[in-house]
Design a protein around this motif. Structure first.
Motif, PDB file in Angstrom:
ATOM      1  N   LEU A   1     -10.054 -18.105   4.254  1.00  0.00           N
ATOM      2  CA  LEU A   1      -8.541 -18.274   4.528  1.00  0.00           C
ATOM      3  C   LEU A   1      -7.910 -19.747   4.743  1.00  0.00           C
ATOM      4  CD1 LEU A   1      -9.394 -14.935   6.569  1.00  0.00           C
ATOM      5  CD2 LEU A   1      -7.836 -15.110   4.936  1.00  0.00           C
ATOM      6  N   LYS A   2      -7.092 -19.915   4.723  1.00  0.00           N
ATOM      7  CA  LYS A   2      -6.133 -20.517   4.552  1.00  0.00           C
ATOM      8  C   LYS A   2      -5.153 -20.842   5.769  1.00  0.00           C
ATOM      9  CE  LYS A   2      -7.066 -22.278  -0.012  1.00  0.00           C
ATOM     10  NZ  LYS A   2      -6.129 -22.164  -1.409  1.00  0.00           N
ATOM     11  N   PRO A   3      -4.554 -21.874   6.728  1.00  0.00           N
ATOM     12  CA  PRO A   3      -3.742 -21.534   7.426  1.00  0.00           C
ATOM     13  C   PRO A   3      -2.309 -20.821   6.968  1.00  0.00           C
ATOM     14  CG  PRO A   3      -4.550 -23.148   7.987  1.00  0.00           C
ATOM     15  CD  PRO A   3      -5.300 -23.268   6.893  1.00  0.00           C
ATOM     16  N   GLU A   4      -2.341 -20.938   5.674  1.00  0.00           N
ATOM     17  CA  GLU A   4      -1.210 -20.669   5.202  1.00  0.00           C
ATOM     18  C   GLU A   4      -1.077 -18.563   4.559  1.00  0.00           C
ATOM     19  OE1 GLU A   4      -2.897 -22.933   3.887  1.00  0.00           O
ATOM     20  OE2 GLU A   4      -3.592 -23.516   1.948  1.00  0.00           O
ATOM     21  N   ASP A   5      -2.574 -18.949   4.887  1.00  0.00           N
ATOM     22  CA  ASP A   5      -2.092 -16.801   4.968  1.00  0.00           C
ATOM     23  C   ASP A   5      -1.911 -16.214   6.074  1.00  0.00           C
ATOM     24  OD1 ASP A   5      -5.556 -17.681   3.239  1.00  0.00           O
ATOM     25  OD2 ASP A   5      -3.709 -17.206   2.387  1.00  0.00           O
ATOM     26  N   THR A   6      -1.551 -16.742   6.917  1.00  0.00           N
ATOM     27  CA  THR A   6      -1.351 -16.480   8.313  1.00  0.00           C
ATOM     28  C   THR A   6       0.104 -15.223   7.849  1.00  0.00           C
ATOM     29  OG1 THR A   6      -2.068 -18.397   9.532  1.00  0.00           O
ATOM     30  CG2 THR A   6      -0.270 -17.209  10.499  1.00  0.00           C
ATOM     31  N   ALA A   7      -0.123 -14.018   8.459  1.00  0.00           N
ATOM     32  CA  ALA A   7       1.046 -13.833   8.270  1.00  0.00           C
ATOM     33  C   ALA A   7       0.458 -11.934   8.460  1.00  0.00           C
ATOM     34  CB  ALA A   7       1.033 -13.368   6.421  1.00  0.00           C
ATOM     35  N   VAL A   8       1.843 -11.293   8.487  1.00  0.00           N
ATOM     36  CA  VAL A   8       1.254  -9.608   8.772  1.00  0.00           C
ATOM     37  C   VAL A   8       1.214  -9.276   7.213  1.00  0.00           C
ATOM     38  CG1 VAL A   8       2.527  -8.010   9.810  1.00  0.00           C
ATOM     39  CG2 VAL A   8       2.733  -9.976  11.234  1.00  0.00           C
ATOM     40  N   TYR A   9       0.127  -8.143   7.272  1.00  0.00           N
ATOM     41  CA  TYR A   9      -0.490  -8.160   6.396  1.00  0.00           C
ATOM     42  C   TYR A   9      -0.101  -6.540   6.440  1.00  0.00           C
ATOM     43  CZ  TYR A   9      -2.858 -12.070   4.797  1.00  0.00           C
ATOM     44  OH  TYR A   9      -2.796 -13.354   4.424  1.00  0.00           O
ATOM     45  N   TYR A  10       0.583  -5.762   5.452  1.00  0.00           N
ATOM     46  CA  TYR A  10       1.080  -4.630   5.310  1.00  0.00           C
ATOM     47  C   TYR A  10       0.559  -3.776   4.825  1.00  0.00           C
ATOM     48  CZ  TYR A  10       5.253  -6.096   8.405  1.00  0.00           C
ATOM     49  OH  TYR A  10       5.849  -6.459   9.025  1.00  0.00           O
ATOM     50  N   CYS A  11      -0.165  -2.640   4.354  1.00  0.00           N
ATOM     51  CA  CYS A  11      -0.569  -1.721   3.388  1.00  0.00           C
ATOM     52  C   CYS A  11       0.586  -0.410   2.729  1.00  0.00           C
ATOM     53  CB  CYS A  11      -1.592  -0.922   4.022  1.00  0.00           C
ATOM     54  SG  CYS A  11      -1.927   0.569   3.342  1.00  0.00           S
ATOM     55  N   LYS A  12       0.045  -0.935   1.666  1.00  0.00           N
ATOM     56  CA  LYS A  12       1.617   0.508   1.163  1.00  0.00           C
ATOM     57  C   LYS A  12       0.585   0.766  -0.442  1.00  0.00           C
ATOM     58  CE  LYS A  12       4.387  -0.720  -2.649  1.00  0.00           C
ATOM     59  NZ  LYS A  12       5.259  -0.669  -3.966  1.00  0.00           N
ATOM     60  N   VAL A  13       1.911   2.169   0.136  1.00  0.00           N
ATOM     61  CA  VAL A  13       0.963   3.259  -0.300  1.00  0.00           C
ATOM     62  C   VAL A  13       2.070   4.052  -1.623  1.00  0.00           C
ATOM     63  CG1 VAL A  13      -1.287   4.169   0.246  1.00  0.00           C
ATOM     64  CG2 VAL A  13       1.041   5.370   0.627  1.00  0.00           C
ATOM     65  N   LYS A  14       1.776   3.878  -2.580  1.00  0.00           N
ATOM     66  CA  LYS A  14       2.389   5.408  -3.787  1.00  0.00           C
ATOM     67  C   LYS A  14       2.008   6.332  -3.705  1.00  0.00           C
ATOM     68  CE  LYS A  14       4.803   2.212  -7.224  1.00  0.00           C
ATOM     69  NZ  LYS A  14       6.269   2.405  -6.249  1.00  0.00           N
ATOM     70  N   TYR A  15       2.849   7.942  -3.269  1.00  0.00           N
ATOM     71  CA  TYR A  15       2.338   8.726  -3.567  1.00  0.00           C
ATOM     72  C   TYR A  15       3.375  10.138  -3.857  1.00  0.00           C
ATOM     73  CZ  TYR A  15       5.673   9.633   1.196  1.00  0.00           C
ATOM     74  OH  TYR A  15       6.738  10.108   1.349  1.00  0.00           O
ATOM     75  N   GLN A  16       2.590  10.883  -4.396  1.00  0.00           N
ATOM     76  CA  GLN A  16       3.553  11.649  -4.715  1.00  0.00           C
ATOM     77  C   GLN A  16       3.500  13.191  -3.671  1.00  0.00           C
ATOM     78  OE1 GLN A  16       2.324  13.418  -8.608  1.00  0.00           O
ATOM     79  NE2 GLN A  16       4.377  13.789  -9.288  1.00  0.00           N
ATOM     80  N   LEU A  17       4.680  13.750  -3.156  1.00  0.00           N
ATOM     81  CA  LEU A  17       4.261  14.642  -1.860  1.00  0.00           C
ATOM     82  C   LEU A  17       3.712  15.720  -2.772  1.00  0.00           C
ATOM     83  CD1 LEU A  17       5.125  14.666   0.433  1.00  0.00           C
ATOM     84  CD2 LEU A  17       7.767  15.917   0.802  1.00  0.00           C
ATOM     85  N   ARG A  18       4.819  16.062  -3.883  1.00  0.00           N
ATOM     86  CA  ARG A  18       3.876  17.765  -4.518  1.00  0.00           C
ATOM     87  C   ARG A  18       4.173  17.279  -6.356  1.00  0.00           C
ATOM     88  NH1 ARG A  18       8.361  18.796  -1.243  1.00  0.00           N
ATOM     89  NH2 ARG A  18       9.790  17.941  -2.295  1.00  0.00           N
TER      90      ARG A  18
END
Length: 121
Positions: A85-102
């Protein structure tokens, strides 16, 4: 609807490692892509790594060779192992999913709440 529970993150020294995990649940038909994005102060949110339903992966150039994304299809989880890891990796990390409801419904995106990763000595 989808629920995402993120874990991991924290403070680490440069050169160190951290792992993130994101678990998806809910009354949905299927999950397509799963991935991690990050947003540093004053910058736009950017893709870090993603994995498709078929197992294909995509990484930002800045993390190639250092980060590894993994996915457990049975548990609907996605992980991100971050090494060197590097200082420039500092951030808020978000998980994202692409989903199908039905069955037959369009794909939708859902974001996690985010977890802070700070790389500093």
């Amino acid at each position: 609807q989808v629920q995402l529970v993120e874990s991991g993150g924290g403070l680490v020294q440069p050169g160190g490692s951290l792992s993130l995990s994101c678990a998806a649940s809910g009354s949905i038909f299927s999950i397509s892509d799963m991935g991690w994005y990050r947003q540093a102060p004053g910058k736009e949110r950017e893709l870090v790594a993603a994995v498709t339903r078929g197992g294909g992966t995509n990484y930002a150039d800045s993390v190639k060779g250092r980060f590894t994304i993994s996915r457990d299809y049975a548990k609907n989880t996605v992980g991100l192992q971050m090494n060197s890891l590097k200082p420039e990796d500092t951030a808020v990390y978000y998980c994202k999913v692409k989903y199908q409801l039905r069955l037959g419904s369009s794909l939708r995106d859902y974001w996690g709440q985010g977890t802070q990763v700070t790389v500093s000595s």
